[in-house]
Design a protein around this motif. Structure first.
Motif, mmCIF file in Angstrom:
data_model
loop_
_atom_site.group_PDB
_atom_site.id
_atom_site.type_symbol
_atom_site.label_atom_id
_atom_site.label_comp_id
_atom_site.label_asym_id
_atom_site.label_seq_id
_atom_site.Cartn_x
_atom_site.Cartn_y
_atom_site.Cartn_z
ATOM 1 N N PHE A 1 47.165 34.087 31.172
ATOM 2 C CA PHE A 1 48.062 32.979 31.454
ATOM 3 C C PHE A 1 47.542 32.271 32.699
ATOM 4 O O PHE A 1 47.515 32.840 33.789
ATOM 5 C CB PHE A 1 49.476 33.506 31.661
ATOM 6 C CG PHE A 1 50.497 32.457 32.013
ATOM 7 C CD1 PHE A 1 50.286 31.114 31.756
ATOM 8 C CD2 PHE A 1 51.689 32.820 32.592
ATOM 9 C CE1 PHE A 1 51.222 30.149 32.075
ATOM 10 C CE2 PHE A 1 52.661 31.884 32.913
ATOM 11 C CZ PHE A 1 52.420 30.545 32.663
ATOM 12 N N THR A 2 47.142 31.013 32.544
ATOM 13 C CA THR A 2 46.573 30.253 33.648
ATOM 14 C C THR A 2 47.287 28.912 33.786
ATOM 15 O O THR A 2 48.158 28.562 32.979
ATOM 16 C CB THR A 2 45.076 29.989 33.426
ATOM 17 O OG1 THR A 2 44.915 29.069 32.339
ATOM 18 C CG2 THR A 2 44.339 31.296 33.117
ATOM 19 N N ARG A 3 46.870 28.155 34.782
ATOM 20 C CA ARG A 3 47.434 26.817 35.000
ATOM 21 C C ARG A 3 47.273 25.935 33.761
ATOM 22 O O ARG A 3 48.094 25.051 33.496
ATOM 23 C CB ARG A 3 46.746 26.179 36.209
ATOM 24 C CG ARG A 3 47.299 24.820 36.586
ATOM 25 C CD ARG A 3 46.572 24.221 37.778
ATOM 26 N NE ARG A 3 47.132 22.921 38.118
ATOM 27 C CZ ARG A 3 48.156 22.730 38.907
ATOM 28 N NH1 ARG A 3 48.736 23.783 39.482
ATOM 29 N NH2 ARG A 3 48.620 21.522 39.168
ATOM 30 N N TYR B 1 51.444 43.285 29.784
ATOM 31 C CA TYR B 1 51.268 41.837 29.685
ATOM 32 C C TYR B 1 52.417 41.223 28.880
ATOM 33 O O TYR B 1 52.973 40.189 29.255
ATOM 34 C CB TYR B 1 49.918 41.555 29.029
ATOM 35 C CG TYR B 1 49.485 40.106 28.992
ATOM 36 C CD1 TYR B 1 49.630 39.271 30.093
ATOM 37 C CD2 TYR B 1 48.887 39.576 27.851
ATOM 38 C CE1 TYR B 1 49.198 37.954 30.053
ATOM 39 C CE2 TYR B 1 48.440 38.274 27.804
ATOM 40 C CZ TYR B 1 48.607 37.465 28.907
ATOM 41 O OH TYR B 1 48.171 36.153 28.861
ATOM 42 N N MET B 2 52.797 41.875 27.791
ATOM 43 C CA MET B 2 53.899 41.373 26.976
ATOM 44 C C MET B 2 55.217 41.401 27.768
ATOM 45 O O MET B 2 56.050 40.489 27.652
ATOM 46 C CB MET B 2 54.043 42.209 25.706
ATOM 47 C CG MET B 2 52.893 42.070 24.728
ATOM 48 S SD MET B 2 52.835 40.463 23.898
ATOM 49 C CE MET B 2 54.157 40.641 22.694
ATOM 50 N N PHE C 1 58.083 45.745 21.171
ATOM 51 C CA PHE C 1 59.256 46.421 21.732
ATOM 52 C C PHE C 1 59.334 46.180 23.243
ATOM 53 O O PHE C 1 60.415 45.972 23.793
ATOM 54 C CB PHE C 1 59.200 47.930 21.466
ATOM 55 C CG PHE C 1 59.452 48.341 20.038
ATOM 56 C CD1 PHE C 1 60.098 47.486 19.160
ATOM 57 C CD2 PHE C 1 59.061 49.580 19.579
ATOM 58 C CE1 PHE C 1 60.346 47.863 17.844
ATOM 59 C CE2 PHE C 1 59.307 49.978 18.269
ATOM 60 C CZ PHE C 1 59.951 49.120 17.401
ATOM 61 N N ALA C 2 58.179 46.211 23.894
ATOM 62 C CA ALA C 2 58.149 45.974 25.342
ATOM 63 C C ALA C 2 58.627 44.562 25.664
ATOM 64 O O ALA C 2 59.364 44.349 26.635
ATOM 65 C CB ALA C 2 56.739 46.200 25.883
ATOM 66 N N ALA C 3 58.205 43.600 24.849
ATOM 67 C CA ALA C 3 58.642 42.219 25.060
ATOM 68 C C ALA C 3 60.148 42.094 24.880
ATOM 69 O O ALA C 3 60.839 41.460 25.690
ATOM 70 C CB ALA C 3 57.904 41.289 24.100
#
Length: 572
Positions: A216-218, A262-263, A304-306
């Motif tokens: 995930f960047t600008r 990350y999620m 599931f984590a998300a």
């Protein structure tokens, strides 16, 4: 007793404090508060977490995550559920950051005075009996959705239809006039990715999207800005946004960057941006149970984590209803998600003619009781015709699935290109064989007919209707698989007759000596035809033949019930 002078001073002090609030907003509507970081981070998405806690004078709190919006800018979005003065205090994991840590602001919340139900009654929750969705104050919520899988691809500022300034606004405004209440989207689907685009060439008016497959960047913020204006427009016009989050459903299985950690962070960021709007969290397309085998018991933990992160980050506790696979693969009995504490209900995908009552009964009888909606059925002019798409709405409610997600070809898949032009589709799935221009999809008459559907059920206490399925104690129909009865005890009976012919059958559980009013309702034009008023003798009543060989709704109401007003029949 308080001296008058002191009382007046207190009133003046309170008024002065309220007028001096940093921000003003109406109840349940979102206000955006900007923060400026005093520290520059190499990776603003990963290096610091920021939360904002909003507190009322009596100590009630709402905690919202903040989100990075480029450079040194962070933002908090907050929708106060109560009127009065709220005080915000921020907290950052980087204690040295004075721009993000211990920042205080005040928000004055005034009563909402408009006519949008979601702000009059508040965000959604599950009813006390677990059968349907309600607003925050307990008012039943009528779920009528329109499907837009490729939201990021829909043009906000342009349109290729003459006289239409915005493709996106046209479809939203059209559905609003027709009485729709939900906007269903796969907001995280990257419309320009090679896996789903006809070509990689972007038109001059192509909408930006965010793609997290390379971190995930600008560069992804333009995609979020595109979604921001669409989410806001949807919310400002009173629609609940049933949105899937983060990315295309299959990406986490195919790209190693999508770890559970990350999620989790992506989901928290998503809630920070969009959790102050009225939403339903559908997680990802057909993720329950595992996107048709794309995930095993280990890899599904990424989603599931998300979902857990969404539940943990959403202080409003808006419903988490993961989009289900087709019922041929997944129902309530073999769901991988139903045991999760955050799982609020069933976003059912059911195709075909919907005559298998066993499928509906499985959701109705599931334990614990949870609401179900027919979230995805056969799309109009894609897998079915308008009769099938309209009939699915009535079948859903008659089966106790108190919600319907309509889908129109050209809209759900965003077919932007005009006839004869090079293909510009949100998704190339079954294109060009099932080509149907978006404007034609938006203007299908079915949308108007679904307005009649909503008017019919909202004229009743629809949330009290109990599906009777094929119970002989309640009915004996000539075609048991195409005659769907629901009733509110002995007071109201609704039967949807579909299929061919005019034959009907009998109602077997009427109340002796009750006076009933009987009518036919035509789902095609929203008109009623009177059958008559009768005083019941015994428990069985013979239903007259349908007026024509087509789909009809029978409505029989006890004349003494609270909702017994007869509808005016119109001469044809």
């Amino acid at each position: 007793m308080m001296p008058l002078r002191i009382a007046l001073c207190n009133v003046i002090l309170c008024a002065t404090t309220a007028s001096a609030a940093n921000y003003k907003v109406h109840q349940w509507q979102a206000v955006e508060i900007e923060l400026t970081s005093s520290v520059t981070y190499a990776d603003s998405f990963q290096d610091v977490d920021v939360t904002a806690t909003f507190t009322t004078p009596d100590g009630r709190t709402i905690t919202r995550p903040a989100f990075w919006d480029g450079g040194l800018t962070w933002k908090v979005r907050f929708a106060p559920p109560r009127t009065g003065l709220w005080t915000m205090t921020t907290s950052a994991t980087d204690a040295r950051n004075s721009g993000l840590n211990h920042v205080t602001r005040t928000v004055r919340c005034d009563p909402y005075s408009g006519n949008l139900a979601i702000y009059k009654h508040g965000f959604l929750k599950v009813s006390k009996n677990g059968r349907y969705l309600t607003y925050a104050d307990g008012t039943p919520f009528f779920y009528l959705g329109d499907t837009h899988w490729i939201l990021s691809h829909e043009r906000f500022d342009t349109s290729n239809a003459p006289g239409v300034a915005s493709q996106f606004k046209y479809t939203v405004d059209k559905r609003l006039k027709q009485g729709f209440t939900v906007f269903q989207s796969e907001a995280g689907w990257q419309a320009r990715s090679a896996q789903i685009r006809i070509t990689d060439e972007a038109n001059a008016d192509e909408e930006a999207d965010a793609d997290f497959k390379h971190s995930f960047t600008r560069a992804d913020l333009a995609g979020f800005a595109n979604l921001d204006r669409k989410f806001k427009y949807i919310a400002d016009h009173g629609l609940v946004h049933a949105n899937a989050e983060i990315c295309w459903v299959g990406d986490p299985a195919g790209f190693p960057i999508f770890t559970e950690a990350y999620m989790t962070r992506l989901a928290r960021y998503w809630v920070a941006r969009y959790g102050a709007y009225p939403v339903i969290w559908t997680i990802a397309q057909e993720i329950d149970k595992n996107n048709y085998g794309a995930y095993d018991a280990t890899t599904i933990k990424k989603w599931f984590a998300a979902a857990q992160s969404i539940a943990d980050s959403d202080a409003y506790h808006q419903p988490v209803m993961p989009h289900m696979e087709n019922t041929d693969h997944t129902t309530s009995s073999n769901s991988w998600w139903s045991g999760k504490a955050y799982h609020a209900g069933w976003a059912v995908q059911w195709q075909g003619e919907l005559t298998d009552m066993g499928t509906a009964q499985e959701f109705w009888n599931a334990s614990p009781t949870k609401p179900s909606v027919l979230y995805e059925s056969a799309y109009d002019h894609f897998w079915t015709d308008s009769r099938g798409a309209l009939g699915a709405a009535y079948k859903a409610f008659q089966y106790g699935m108190y919600g319907y997600g309509y889908g129109a070809n050209g809209i759900w898949n965003d077919i932007y290109s005009k006839p004869g032009e090079p293909g510009d589709f949100g998704t190339a799935y079954e294109m060009p064989a099932h080509y149907f221009w978006w404007r034609e999809g938006a203007d299908l008459r079915t949308g108007d007919q679904l307005a009649y559907f909503k008017q019919f059920y909202t004229g009743l206490e629809w949330w009290k209707l109990v599906p009777r399925f094929n119970d002989n104690a309640w009915s004996s129909f000539a075609d048991t698989s195409r005659s769907l009865l629901s009733s509110d005890g002995h007071d109201t009976y609704v039967v949807f007759f579909f299929g061919s012919g005019t034959s009907t059958g009998t109602l077997n559980h009427m109340e002796d000596h009750f006076t009933y009013i009987a009518q036919w309702f035509d789902p095609r034009d929203g008109q009623f035809e009177n059958i008559g008023t009768f005083t019941q003798r015994g428990s069985q009543w013979v239903v007259p033949d349908r007026p024509t060989a087509g789909d009809w709704v029978l409505l029989v109401k006890h004349s003494g019930s609270s909702h017994s007003i007869i509808h005016h029949a119109t001469a044809r």
